[in-house]
Write a protein that holds these residues in place. Structure first.
Motif, mmCIF file in Angstrom:
data_model
loop_
_atom_site.group_PDB
_atom_site.id
_atom_site.type_symbol
_atom_site.label_atom_id
_atom_site.label_comp_id
_atom_site.label_asym_id
_atom_site.label_seq_id
_atom_site.Cartn_x
_atom_site.Cartn_y
_atom_site.Cartn_z
ATOM 1 N N GLY A 16 0.812 -1.212 0.000
ATOM 2 C CA GLY A 16 0.000 0.000 0.000
ATOM 3 C C GLY A 16 0.844 1.260 0.000
ATOM 4 O O GLY A 16 2.090 1.208 -0.054
ATOM 5 N N SER A 17 0.165 2.400 0.079
ATOM 6 C CA SER A 17 0.822 3.698 0.014
ATOM 7 C C SER A 17 0.317 4.629 1.111
ATOM 8 O O SER A 17 -0.833 4.505 1.567
ATOM 9 C CB SER A 17 0.562 4.362 -1.350
ATOM 10 N N LEU A 18 1.184 5.523 1.506
ATOM 11 C CA LEU A 18 0.836 6.599 2.426
ATOM 12 C C LEU A 18 1.619 7.835 2.031
ATOM 13 O O LEU A 18 2.728 7.722 1.472
ATOM 14 C CB LEU A 18 1.202 6.248 3.872
ATOM 15 N N THR A 19 1.062 8.984 2.345
ATOM 16 C CA THR A 19 1.788 10.234 2.155
ATOM 17 C C THR A 19 1.888 10.951 3.483
ATOM 18 O O THR A 19 0.863 11.236 4.121
ATOM 19 C CB THR A 19 1.089 11.148 1.137
ATOM 20 N N LEU A 20 3.101 11.222 3.900
ATOM 21 C CA LEU A 20 3.347 11.983 5.119
ATOM 22 C C LEU A 20 3.604 13.432 4.755
ATOM 23 O O LEU A 20 4.170 13.731 3.696
ATOM 24 C CB LEU A 20 4.551 11.424 5.870
ATOM 25 N N SER A 21 3.208 14.305 5.647
ATOM 26 C CA SER A 21 3.407 15.727 5.421
ATOM 27 C C SER A 21 4.081 16.356 6.634
ATOM 28 O O SER A 21 3.733 16.029 7.775
ATOM 29 C CB SER A 21 2.069 16.406 5.152
ATOM 30 N N CYS A 22 5.016 17.239 6.381
ATOM 31 C CA CYS A 22 5.712 17.971 7.443
ATOM 32 C C CYS A 22 5.446 19.456 7.230
ATOM 33 O O CYS A 22 5.852 20.019 6.211
ATOM 34 C CB CYS A 22 7.205 17.688 7.387
ATOM 35 N N ALA A 23 4.759 20.053 8.172
ATOM 36 C CA ALA A 23 4.464 21.482 8.102
ATOM 37 C C ALA A 23 5.361 22.228 9.080
ATOM 38 O O ALA A 23 5.595 21.774 10.198
ATOM 39 C CB ALA A 23 3.000 21.736 8.441
ATOM 40 N N SER A 24 5.837 23.373 8.652
ATOM 41 C CA SER A 24 6.717 24.153 9.513
ATOM 42 C C SER A 24 6.191 25.567 9.687
ATOM 43 O O SER A 24 5.860 26.235 8.718
ATOM 44 C CB SER A 24 8.129 24.207 8.933
ATOM 45 N N ALA A 25 6.139 25.966 10.939
ATOM 46 C CA ALA A 25 5.729 27.335 11.257
ATOM 47 C C ALA A 25 6.918 28.275 11.304
ATOM 48 O O ALA A 25 6.740 29.494 11.327
ATOM 49 C CB ALA A 25 5.011 27.356 12.608
ATOM 50 N N GLU A 26 8.115 27.687 11.296
ATOM 51 C CA GLU A 26 9.303 28.517 11.487
ATOM 52 C C GLU A 26 10.245 28.511 10.301
ATOM 53 O O GLU A 26 10.894 29.515 10.014
ATOM 54 C CB GLU A 26 10.064 28.043 12.726
ATOM 55 N N TYR A 27 10.313 27.368 9.582
ATOM 56 C CA TYR A 27 11.279 27.244 8.497
ATOM 57 C C TYR A 27 10.576 27.279 7.151
ATOM 58 O O TYR A 27 9.484 26.744 6.998
ATOM 59 C CB TYR A 27 12.060 25.947 8.633
ATOM 60 N N THR A 28 11.240 27.879 6.181
ATOM 61 C CA THR A 28 10.742 27.875 4.812
ATOM 62 C C THR A 28 11.248 26.615 4.139
ATOM 63 O O THR A 28 12.455 26.430 3.998
ATOM 64 C CB THR A 28 11.212 29.114 4.049
ATOM 65 N N VAL A 29 10.344 25.735 3.742
ATOM 66 C CA VAL A 29 10.762 24.422 3.259
ATOM 67 C C VAL A 29 11.576 24.520 1.980
ATOM 68 O O VAL A 29 12.341 23.623 1.662
ATOM 69 C CB VAL A 29 9.564 23.485 3.058
ATOM 70 N N ASN A 79 6.589 16.832 1.780
ATOM 71 C CA ASN A 79 5.799 15.613 1.777
ATOM 72 C C ASN A 79 6.659 14.403 1.415
ATOM 73 O O ASN A 79 7.597 14.514 0.628
ATOM 74 C CB ASN A 79 4.657 15.747 0.776
ATOM 75 N N LEU A 80 6.301 13.281 1.985
ATOM 76 C CA LEU A 80 6.989 12.029 1.689
ATOM 77 C C LEU A 80 5.955 11.040 1.171
ATOM 78 O O LEU A 80 5.121 10.544 1.939
ATOM 79 C CB LEU A 80 7.670 11.480 2.937
ATOM 80 N N GLN A 81 5.991 10.786 -0.121
ATOM 81 C CA GLN A 81 5.110 9.799 -0.734
ATOM 82 C C GLN A 81 5.753 8.434 -0.593
ATOM 83 O O GLN A 81 6.879 8.235 -1.060
ATOM 84 C CB GLN A 81 4.875 10.133 -2.212
ATOM 85 N N MET A 82 5.056 7.512 0.030
ATOM 86 C CA MET A 82 5.600 6.182 0.285
ATOM 87 C C MET A 82 4.747 5.150 -0.437
ATOM 88 O O MET A 82 3.556 4.985 -0.124
ATOM 89 C CB MET A 82 5.619 5.897 1.789
ATOM 90 N N ASN A 83 5.349 4.494 -1.405
ATOM 91 C CA ASN A 83 4.656 3.479 -2.193
ATOM 92 C C ASN A 83 5.251 2.106 -1.935
ATOM 93 O O ASN A 83 6.375 1.981 -1.445
ATOM 94 C CB ASN A 83 4.760 3.804 -3.687
ATOM 95 N N ASN A 84 4.490 1.083 -2.296
ATOM 96 C CA ASN A 84 4.951 -0.303 -2.142
ATOM 97 C C ASN A 84 5.519 -0.524 -0.737
ATOM 98 O O ASN A 84 6.631 -1.049 -0.568
ATOM 99 C CB ASN A 84 5.995 -0.647 -3.210
ATOM 100 N N LEU A 85 4.765 -0.143 0.245
ATOM 101 C CA LEU A 85 5.237 -0.239 1.626
ATOM 102 C C LEU A 85 5.434 -1.685 2.050
ATOM 103 O O LEU A 85 4.696 -2.594 1.602
ATOM 104 C CB LEU A 85 4.244 0.461 2.564
ATOM 105 N N LYS A 86 6.436 -1.875 2.904
ATOM 106 C CA LYS A 86 6.785 -3.193 3.396
ATOM 107 C C LYS A 86 6.665 -3.205 4.925
ATOM 108 O O LYS A 86 6.773 -2.152 5.560
ATOM 109 C CB LYS A 86 8.221 -3.535 2.997
ATOM 110 N N PRO A 87 6.481 -4.374 5.521
ATOM 111 C CA PRO A 87 6.396 -4.431 6.987
ATOM 112 C C PRO A 87 7.601 -3.802 7.673
ATOM 113 O O PRO A 87 7.464 -3.192 8.743
ATOM 114 C CB PRO A 87 6.301 -5.932 7.268
ATOM 115 N N GLU A 88 8.764 -3.898 7.058
ATOM 116 C CA GLU A 88 9.956 -3.311 7.663
ATOM 117 C C GLU A 88 9.987 -1.786 7.608
ATOM 118 O O GLU A 88 10.875 -1.158 8.172
ATOM 119 C CB GLU A 88 11.232 -3.878 7.015
ATOM 120 N N ASP A 89 9.018 -1.188 6.943
ATOM 121 C CA ASP A 89 8.886 0.274 6.962
ATOM 122 C C ASP A 89 8.134 0.753 8.205
ATOM 123 O O ASP A 89 8.025 1.968 8.431
ATOM 124 C CB ASP A 89 8.134 0.765 5.722
ATOM 125 N N THR A 90 7.628 -0.151 8.979
ATOM 126 C CA THR A 90 6.883 0.213 10.185
ATOM 127 C C THR A 90 7.764 0.967 11.170
ATOM 128 O O THR A 90 8.923 0.611 11.383
ATOM 129 C CB THR A 90 6.329 -1.055 10.866
#
Length: 125
Positions: A16-29, A79-90
């Motif tokens: 499966g896939s997940l997308t993580l997002s990191c928002a910053s109030a202080e740093y310009t990405v 953002n971190l798009q994560m595809n083809n996730l594996k159990p070891e990515d836990t």
């Protein structure tokens, strides 16, 4: 408000896939060294992917070809798009900043000064 805030974790089945997002109030990405790291139970924190202040990206060998970093400058998120996730990515995934940048901006957790609270990713087989 925290300097860095992660979102998007969850539970998925292998492949499966997940997308993580990191928002910053202080740093310009768009001009800050930012990275994603993860920590599995009983293991040390490890680097997953980083983006330098120049926009160059680097990935751990274990995620190359499966994970992709992207920026949303309007929302100031990394953002971190994560595809083809594996159990070891836990693990708990953390966003971190290394404002010094330059030679400090490598996949080394100790080089990063500021950290978010983390978001859990669970991949079942």
């Amino acid at each position: 408000q925290d300097r860095l805030e992660e979102s998007g974790g969850g539970s998925v089945q292998a492949g499966g896939s997940l997308t993580l997002s990191c928002a910053s109030a202080e740093y310009t990405v768009s001009n800050t060294c930012l990275g994603w790291f993860r920590q599995a139970p009983g293991r040390e924190r490890e680097g997953v992917a980083i983006q330098t202040e120049m926009g160059t990206t680097s990935y751990a060998d274990s995620v190359k070809g499966r994970f992709t970093l992207s920026r949303d400058n309007a929302k100031n998120t990394l953002n971190l798009q994560m595809n083809n996730l594996k159990p070891e990515d836990t693990g708990i995934y953390y966003c971190a900043a290394a404002p010094r940048g330059g030679r400090w901006c490598i996949l080394q957790p100790t080089n990063f000064d500021y950290w978010g609270q983390g978001t859990q990713v669970t991949v079942s087989s």
